[in-house]
Design a protein around this motif. Sequence first.
Motif, PDB file in Angstrom:
ATOM      1  N   ILE A   1       0.819  -1.209   0.000  1.00  0.00           N
ATOM      2  CA  ILE A   1       0.000   0.000   0.000  1.00  0.00           C
ATOM      3  C   ILE A   1       0.853   1.259   0.000  1.00  0.00           C
ATOM      4  N   ALA A   2       0.625   2.143  -0.969  1.00  0.00           N
ATOM      5  CA  ALA A   2       1.206   3.493  -0.942  1.00  0.00           C
ATOM      6  C   ALA A   2       0.274   4.343  -0.089  1.00  0.00           C
ATOM      7  N   VAL A   3       0.652   4.519   1.177  1.00  0.00           N
ATOM      8  CA  VAL A   3      -0.277   5.003   2.203  1.00  0.00           C
ATOM      9  C   VAL A   3      -0.749   6.443   1.976  1.00  0.00           C
ATOM     10  N   GLY A   4       0.015   7.225   1.251  1.00  0.00           N
ATOM     11  CA  GLY A   4      -0.334   8.631   1.057  1.00  0.00           C
ATOM     12  C   GLY A   4      -1.556   8.863   0.197  1.00  0.00           C
ATOM     13  N   PHE A   5      -2.035   7.831  -0.494  1.00  0.00           N
ATOM     14  CA  PHE A   5      -3.191   7.993  -1.382  1.00  0.00           C
ATOM     15  C   PHE A   5      -4.487   7.459  -0.790  1.00  0.00           C
TER      16      PHE A   5
END
Length: 317
Positions: free
Chosen positions: A104-108
């Motif tokens: 997971i790319a957490v910033g999105f």
Amino acid sequence: MKILPALFSPAGKNAKLSIVIHHRVLPEPDPLLGSDGVKSFEKSLNYLIRNFNILPLGEAVDRLKNGTLPSRAACITFDDGYADNAEIALPLLQKHGVPATFFIAVGFLNGGRMWNDTVIESIRLATGNTLDLRPINLGNRTITTLEQRQKTLFSLIDHLKYLPYDTRAAQVEKLSAMISAKLPDNLMMTSAQVKQLHDAGMEIGGHTVTHPILARIDDNTARTEITEGKTRLEAIIGAPLHLFAYPNGKPGKDYLLSHVKMVKEAGFKAALSTAWGAAQQHSDLFQLPRFTPWDKKELFYTLRMTRNMWQKIQVVS
């Protein structure tokens, strides 16, 4: 058809670990992207289940290291954190009783959108027969037919992908403003969906905060992306993260040896690239390869997976 992969992926110290990578699982095929929908995904999932022994990635990494993998070992992974992973893929994984790992790319999370999706949805929704992007030095594009729209989209993605981070962000913002379409804000997961995956027994892995190409940013920023992404996801699921996937993932182009070191120092126990191949006991656990066959027939799917076991793995050293 199990016989063929079993011949080249025996159990024990000579085992090979095949890791399959996915991104989105769409309810229907997407003509613009040329991507298949959920029916095709479930078909390929069935091929994998029938011909391989699917393990949780964390367990598979430990057993790879210890020389105790079963024959035909395989893992399933998803990158980026698209909402359809929770809405569509998770029920299918549960239906078939197989595990997967979600990077997971957490910033999105919670209404964000990746830069490439801003481009994709802008081109999808652009009106008219031409798209004049000359004011932002991206040319005058014809988008009358689906093929022309696809050519425009893929050309823009290829051009923008390796620009410096700030330059790319500015260009994407200008492109979106010029097209001025209402873009979706529900493409990525919510924090609750990440927790849902974890609570369902799926593994969650780190994939940075904003999905930068690590080789194109400075070391301090790269280190922060890796460590903050881990910290924020651990807070969401209430458990430690052990696995990481390099954004974009091409060795020597998207990440470097310095980033491998950063991932180790951050406390991960393994990391995945997008180089083809199947891992063996001597493989670098912080540069494990991944691959997904695209064949529509089970025989050819299995043959391609087996052939991939003999692919020389590209790593940085």
